[in-house]
Design a protein around this motif. Structure first.
Motif, PDB file in Angstrom:
ATOM      1  N   GLN A 206       0.805  -1.208   0.000  1.00 55.92           N
ATOM      2  CA  GLN A 206       0.000   0.000   0.000  1.00 55.92           C
ATOM      3  C   GLN A 206       0.846   1.270   0.000  1.00 55.92           C
ATOM      4  N   ASP A 207       0.270   2.320  -0.577  1.00 55.02           N
ATOM      5  CA  ASP A 207       0.885   3.643  -0.545  1.00 55.02           C
ATOM      6  C   ASP A 207       0.602   4.271   0.826  1.00 55.02           C
ATOM      7  N   GLN A 208       1.654   4.631   1.533  1.00 56.51           N
ATOM      8  CA  GLN A 208       1.503   5.180   2.875  1.00 56.51           C
ATOM      9  C   GLN A 208       1.831   6.676   2.936  1.00 56.51           C
ATOM     10  N   SER A 209       1.648   7.368   1.825  1.00 53.66           N
ATOM     11  CA  SER A 209       1.988   8.794   1.781  1.00 53.66           C
ATOM     12  C   SER A 209       1.123   9.626   2.721  1.00 53.66           C
ATOM     13  N   TRP A 210      -0.025   9.089   3.158  1.00 51.81           N
ATOM     14  CA  TRP A 210      -0.888   9.825   4.084  1.00 51.81           C
ATOM     15  C   TRP A 210      -0.176  10.130   5.404  1.00 51.81           C
ATOM     16  N   VAL A 211       0.801   9.317   5.748  1.00 46.62           N
ATOM     17  CA  VAL A 211       1.510   9.519   7.012  1.00 46.62           C
ATOM     18  C   VAL A 211       2.243  10.854   7.006  1.00 46.62           C
ATOM     19  N   PHE A 212       2.863  11.200   5.882  1.00 48.11           N
ATOM     20  CA  PHE A 212       3.578  12.470   5.783  1.00 48.11           C
ATOM     21  C   PHE A 212       2.611  13.644   5.932  1.00 48.11           C
ATOM     22  N   ASP A 213       1.431  13.543   5.310  1.00 50.50           N
ATOM     23  CA  ASP A 213       0.425  14.606   5.440  1.00 50.50           C
ATOM     24  C   ASP A 213       0.021  14.789   6.897  1.00 50.50           C
ATOM     25  N   ALA A 214      -0.164  13.676   7.599  1.00 52.31           N
ATOM     26  CA  ALA A 214      -0.579  13.743   9.001  1.00 52.31           C
ATOM     27  C   ALA A 214       0.511  14.375   9.865  1.00 52.31           C
ATOM     28  N   LEU A 215       1.749  13.992   9.648  1.00 60.56           N
ATOM     29  CA  LEU A 215       2.842  14.539  10.453  1.00 60.56           C
ATOM     30  C   LEU A 215       3.027  16.030  10.199  1.00 60.56           C
ATOM     31  N   ASN A 216       2.822  16.463   8.968  1.00 54.13           N
ATOM     32  CA  ASN A 216       2.933  17.886   8.665  1.00 54.13           C
ATOM     33  C   ASN A 216       1.847  18.706   9.354  1.00 54.13           C
ATOM     34  N   GLY A 217       0.775  18.030   9.780  1.00 55.04           N
ATOM     35  CA  GLY A 217      -0.315  18.720  10.472  1.00 55.04           C
ATOM     36  C   GLY A 217      -0.187  18.705  11.985  1.00 55.04           C
ATOM     37  N   ILE A 218       0.888  18.128  12.506  1.00 52.57           N
ATOM     38  CA  ILE A 218       1.116  18.048  13.952  1.00 52.57           C
ATOM     39  C   ILE A 218       2.126  19.112  14.367  1.00 52.57           C
ATOM     40  N   ASP A 219       1.780  19.892  15.367  1.00 54.27           N
ATOM     41  CA  ASP A 219       2.666  20.958  15.839  1.00 54.27           C
ATOM     42  C   ASP A 219       3.652  20.396  16.855  1.00 54.27           C
ATOM     43  N   ALA A 220       4.675  19.749  16.334  1.00 55.19           N
ATOM     44  CA  ALA A 220       5.679  19.115  17.192  1.00 55.19           C
ATOM     45  C   ALA A 220       7.015  19.094  16.453  1.00 55.19           C
ATOM     46  N   ASN A 221       8.078  18.886  17.201  1.00 54.85           N
ATOM     47  CA  ASN A 221       9.361  18.593  16.574  1.00 54.85           C
ATOM     48  C   ASN A 221       9.279  17.211  15.929  1.00 54.85           C
ATOM     49  N   ILE A 222       9.709  17.110  14.694  1.00 57.48           N
ATOM     50  CA  ILE A 222       9.747  15.817  14.021  1.00 57.48           C
ATOM     51  C   ILE A 222      11.207  15.448  13.759  1.00 57.48           C
ATOM     52  N   ILE A 223      11.638  14.340  14.334  1.00 61.61           N
ATOM     53  CA  ILE A 223      12.964  13.795  14.042  1.00 61.61           C
ATOM     54  C   ILE A 223      12.770  12.613  13.111  1.00 61.61           C
ATOM     55  N   ALA A 224      13.196  12.761  11.866  1.00 61.63           N
ATOM     56  CA  ALA A 224      13.023  11.707  10.877  1.00 61.63           C
ATOM     57  C   ALA A 224      14.290  10.856  10.800  1.00 61.63           C
ATOM     58  N   ILE A 225      14.099   9.547  10.832  1.00 60.22           N
ATOM     59  CA  ILE A 225      15.205   8.586  10.766  1.00 60.22           C
ATOM     60  C   ILE A 225      15.040   7.836   9.444  1.00 60.22           C
ATOM     61  N   PRO A 226      15.689   8.296   8.378  1.00 64.89           N
ATOM     62  CA  PRO A 226      15.415   7.767   7.036  1.00 64.89           C
ATOM     63  C   PRO A 226      15.857   6.332   6.856  1.00 64.89           C
ATOM     64  N   ARG A 227      15.098   5.628   6.039  1.00 62.34           N
ATOM     65  CA  ARG A 227      15.401   4.230   5.741  1.00 62.34           C
ATOM     66  C   ARG A 227      16.258   4.122   4.483  1.00 62.34           C
ATOM     67  N   TYR A 228      15.872   4.836   3.436  1.00 62.22           N
ATOM     68  CA  TYR A 228      16.537   4.702   2.149  1.00 62.22           C
ATOM     69  C   TYR A 228      17.389   5.913   1.760  1.00 62.22           C
ATOM     70  N   GLY A 229      17.235   7.012   2.451  1.00 60.64           N
ATOM     71  CA  GLY A 229      17.950   8.230   2.105  1.00 60.64           C
ATOM     72  C   GLY A 229      17.173   9.435   2.586  1.00 60.64           C
TER      73      GLY A 229
END
Length: 341
Positions: A206-229
């Motif tokens: 499945q396409d999970q691009s909705w997760v990025f939209d949801a995180l962009n709507g949260i007023d918090a620090n986001i620390i991203a730990i990339p898998r592929y780059g």
């Protein structure tokens, strides 16, 4: 001589204690890995942990044709390397290429497997179908039913261990927040760690691009730990702090208010440190279900669910005692004996 093939970032950490113990005994194994732009994290982790490995071939990416081409090329190169060595056994996490080469050369295959299916009642993954039938021995965590493996081997050659895989190395880690304190975070906001799903893996549908939209709507620090780059993560999460690959996650996960993870290993790691976890994975595996049953993880399928869980969970810590107690069972010598060493 044993041969360890490290095909994923997790395998570097999981097999490190076994490789070190064998080396201390004077039985240093042959260690191979794979590289490529899509999976640079393996090489970085090997460097960070001062582990020597022969890099052979690359990860193929998300195209079936490219995957097959990369797999065939790697098998040919592994054959050239292994054919000149006396190998007693291959040990890996169900790596298709090394299993095929070992089987073809008559080398017994010892497979560790915690994801033979996507969950209860699901068929074997493509990787499991290509590796489990070639096994001489299968070792698996207690959360995965033994009946999945017994069609391939007798019960004596299917060995259950009483801990989730990451416990083997987490028990030797000590949280240190120095790195987090140096990151450009807003001290007035909560902090969410994020890791995307294994989008290039054959078992992700499945396409999970909705997760990025949801995180962009949260007023918090986001620390991203990339898998592929990191480039794609920076585009999709422009406000996130993107970590370098190869960072030991005990420097980050214990100090987050929430972990949002599309994978499996990193969610277990966060839960081990008492950090609330929301899985956005497109399926629920056996160990996912175990974490959920013990209140260490929740599952979100929509942006609204993720946002509600953020609001509910980010003010509390979880009790990871059921995981930390498993460290008593994560015995390196017992694993080596169970492998036939």
């Amino acid at each position: 001589m044993l041969w360890f093939d490290l095909g994923t970032p997790k395998s570097v950490l999981f097999f490190k204690p076994l490789i070190e113990r064998l080396t201390e005994r004077g039985d240093a194994p042959l260690v191979t890995s794979r590289g490529g732009a899509a999976y640079g994290e393996i090489a970085t982790l090997l460097d960070v942990h001062d582990m020597d490995a022969v890099s052979v071939g690359e990860y193929g990416g998300d195209s079936l044709v490219v995957k097959l081409e990369a797999s065939l090329t790697r098998q040919r190169r592994l054959l050239d390397l292994i054919g000149g060595n006396r190998i007693d056994r291959l040990v890996c996490l169900c790596n298709v290429d090394s299993c095929r080469v070992a089987f073809g050369l008559g080398i017994p295959v010892v497979n560790f497997c915690d994801l033979p299916t996507r969950g209860d009642g699901e068929p074997l993954t493509a990787v499991a179908r290509l590796t489990l039938p070639l096994s001489a021995k299968i070792l698996h965590p207690f959360v995965v039913p033994q009946t999945i493996f017994t069609p391939f081997l007798g019960r004596d050659d299917v060995v259950r261990y009483d801990f989730l895989d990451p416990i083997l190395y987490l028990r030797n880690q000590t949280p240190n927040r120095t790195l987090v304190d140096e990151l450009p975070l807003d001290a007035t906001k909560k902090t969410v760690c994020f890791r995307e799903e294994e989008e290039m893996a054959s078992y992700v549908k499945q396409d999970q691009s909705w997760v990025f939209d949801a995180l962009n709507g949260i007023d918090a620090n986001i620390i991203a730990i990339p898998r592929y780059g990191s480039d794609r993560i920076r585009q999709l999460l422009p406000g996130a702090v993107v970590m370098d690959q190869g960072v030991e996650l005990s420097a980050v996960l214990p100090f987050a208010d929430l972990m949002v993870g599309g994978g499996g290993t990193i969610n277990i790691e966060a839960a081990y440190w008492g950090t609330p976890v929301v899985s956005t994975r497109s399926f629920i595996s056996h160990y996912d279900r175990y974490l959920i049953a013990h209140g260490l993880m929740h599952h979100a399928r929509t942006p609204d669910q993720l946002k509600r869980l953020y609001e509910t969970l980010s003010d509390q810590r979880t009790n990871p005692s059921i995981l930390t107690e498993q460290s008593n069972h994560a015995n390196v010598e017992w694993l080596l004996q169970s492998m036939g060493e």
